[in-house]
Design an enzyme around this catalytic site. Structure first.
Site, mmCIF file in Angstrom:
data_model
loop_
_atom_site.group_PDB
_atom_site.id
_atom_site.type_symbol
_atom_site.label_atom_id
_atom_site.label_comp_id
_atom_site.label_asym_id
_atom_site.label_seq_id
_atom_site.Cartn_x
_atom_site.Cartn_y
_atom_site.Cartn_z
ATOM 1 N N ASN A 161 0.783 -1.239 0.000
ATOM 2 C CA ASN A 161 0.000 0.000 0.000
ATOM 3 C C ASN A 161 0.819 1.297 0.000
ATOM 4 O OD1 ASN A 161 0.689 -0.523 2.654
ATOM 5 N ND2 ASN A 161 -1.260 0.159 3.501
ATOM 6 N N GLU A 257 4.790 -4.616 11.898
ATOM 7 C CA GLU A 257 3.727 -3.602 11.789
ATOM 8 C C GLU A 257 2.603 -4.294 11.035
ATOM 9 O OE1 GLU A 257 6.371 0.452 11.174
ATOM 10 O OE2 GLU A 257 5.422 -0.461 9.455
ATOM 11 N N CYS A 291 -3.324 0.818 6.996
ATOM 12 C CA CYS A 291 -3.406 0.119 8.287
ATOM 13 C C CYS A 291 -4.095 1.008 9.309
ATOM 14 C CB CYS A 291 -2.028 -0.294 8.767
ATOM 15 S SG CYS A 291 -0.881 1.072 8.936
#
Ligand code: NAP
Length: 482
Positions: A161, A257, A291
């Protein structure tokens, strides 16, 4: 889809040389928006991945002897090269991952800023002296010199992304601290990642210091994450993949992450106009494929009606279309991603949720959905859609909102909208997340703030200073004075 070599094929960088794989296999990346080929990357073999790790290990020895200032020079030059290539990079990000052009351009500029700040911050990393006498009188003759040294070879694995930003945010801190890097970009995003490495190469990258490994994670991933010469895995991606990698990596330390289900908690006294604007910006930019996107709204019954009306107005004003038209909501990364969002919406509507916008899909392009009256028995209340859908869960009071927020397996960020700052801090203290935004949307950055995911959202702390520290270990030398 794997093909033989085609035009617009990108090579990988191995020990200072741009090469094609001995596998003679490439992976073609299609644009999420028009399904036209963007280019192809090499499907590297395990032997080549091994050469990448071994080469990085050798290069790291020399690099660690460079001063921080010398290492910083490489980073400044890299940032300059990225800015020189801004249009080409933004165009590639736009085509490869379907991001609106101006967001893609912002990603490149933010990355250059990140790299420059990392160079500066790296120069300020220092150790400490500890006097033994502060423990007891018998240790007063001892002096500990605590210095930070690099870990060795960092394996950087990035998601699709933010193919430039979330790659550089692993590579730059590793380099300034004296590490070498093996960089494995997401396959859809690897062309953008390759161009970013071309910029680093143009900036004067020493041979082998950053080696690029392209190929599917499912094929080359296990080999890399269990390689004995990898000293740290710095991974960003889905929670399932992160958990898999951390189990597989066994004794190799990991920074993870991972996914999120960031809630926005809206209190009775909130500025609803501002809350609605922030929630929609937080929920729908890059079609919700972030996210830290706001992925659920927990609002008290008292103000739910008014908030929902404002959210609907904001959502209806969103530009939906192609990344080339700079739309906010663009086709999702692939068909499977769009199918998943549709499944979550269908499940919710089937169980009684109220869609307040038209449910519409054209291929991978999912039009933004506002779902009211979502309840906790619906999958959308808990799953990360990674798409343009915003569920509203109405609650009786803020205690119920906090309970539902904390029942999530994720713990990345949360937003609290209220005019009562003390109450916001009280709620923040109860939320099981890495960061809480008071009267603002959930987001990563500014990039020097600590960035933390708890529970299923991650392990370790990022944010420029923390990122540099996390790729170093402390080394203690004790002077025993006579
Ligand atoms: P993903 O499918 O988990 O992939 C992430 C990376 O892992 C890709 O480079 C992928 O390579 C690689 N990979 C896959 N299997 C592997 C294996 N067995 N061994 C080693 N590497 C492997 O995630 P994504 O779809 O790209 O990204 C979306 C997810 O990332 C979302 O859940 C989002 O929340 C999360 N994310 C988190 C943050 C954060 O800061 N917390 C930021 C951005 C995104 P291939 O592409 O070749 O499969």
């Amino acid at each position: 889809m794997e093909t033989q070599l085609i035009a617009n094929t990108y090579q990988f960088l191995l020990n200072g040389e741009w090469r094609e794989s001995a596998s003679c296999k490439t992976i073609e990346n299609l644009s999420p928006s028009d399904r036209k080929p963007v280019g192809a990357i090499q499907a590297m073999t395990e032997r080549e991945a091994n050469l990448a790790v071994i080469g990085a290990k050798a290069a790291q020895k020399d690099w660690a002897n460079f001063s921080f200032s010398e290492r910083a020079e490489l980073l400044y030059a890299w940032a300059d090269q990225l800015l020189e290539m801004k249009e080409e990079l933004a165009e590639t990000i736009m085509k490869e991952v379907g991001k609106g052009y101006s967001s893609a351009e912002k990603e490149v500029v933010r990355t250059a800023d990140f790299i420059k700040y990392t160079a500066e911050e790296g120069k300020r990393i220092h150790g400490e002296l500890i006097n033994g006498g502060s423990f007891n009188a018998g240790s007063a003759n001892k002096l500990a010199m605590v210095q930070r040294e690099p870990l060795g070879v960092v394996l950087a694995i990035s998601p699709f992304n933010y193919p430039v930003n979330l790659s550089a945010s692993k590579i730059a801190p590793a380099l300034i601290a004296g590490n070498a890097v093996v960089f494995k970009p997401a396959t859809q995003g690897a062309i953008s990642g390759t161009l970013m490495i071309k910029a680093l190469d143009k900036a004067g990258l020493p041979s082998g210091l950053v080696n690029l490994v392209t190929g599917k994670g499912s094929e080359v991933g296990d080999y890399l994450t269990t390689h004995p010469s990898i000293d740290l895995i710095n991974f960003t991606g889905g929670t399932e993949t992160g958990e898999y990698i951390s189990k597989k990596a066994s004794m190799i330390p990991v920074i993870l992450e991972l996914g999120g289900k960031d809630p926005a908690l809206v209190l009775n006294d909130a500025d609803l106009e501002k809350a609605a604007k922030d929630i929609v910006a937080g929920g729908f930019s890059y079609s919700g494929q972030r996210c830290t996107a706001i992925k659920r709204v927990l609002v008290t019954d008292e103000v739910a009606e008014a908030l929902v009306a404002k959210l609907k107005t904001e959502i209806e004003a969103l530009k939906v279309g192609m990344p080339e038209d700079d739309a906010a909501v663009t086709p999702l990364i692939n068909e499977k991603a769009a199918d998943f969002v549709q499944h979550l919406v269908d499940d919710a509507v089937g169980k009684g949720a109220t869609p307040l916008t038209a449910i519409k899909r054209e291929g991978n392009l999912v039009f933004p959905v506002l779902l009211d009256n979502v309840t906790t028995d619906m999958a959308i209340a808990w799953e990360e859609p990674f798409g343009p859908v915003l569920p509203i869960i109405r609650v009786e009071n803020i205690e119920e909102a906090v309970t539902i927020a904390n029942e999530s397996k994720y713990g990345l960020q949360a937003s609290v909208f209220t005019k009562n700052t003390e109450e916001a801090i009280r709620i923040s203290n109860k939320l099981e997340v890495g960061s809480v935004q008071i009267n603002g949307k959930t987001e990563r950055g500014p990039d020097h703030f600590p960035f933390i995911g708890v529970k299923g959202s991650g392990l370790g702390v990022q944010g420029i200073r923390k990122s540099i520290e996390s790729v170093t270990r402390e080394k203690v030398t004790v002077l025993n004075m006579s």
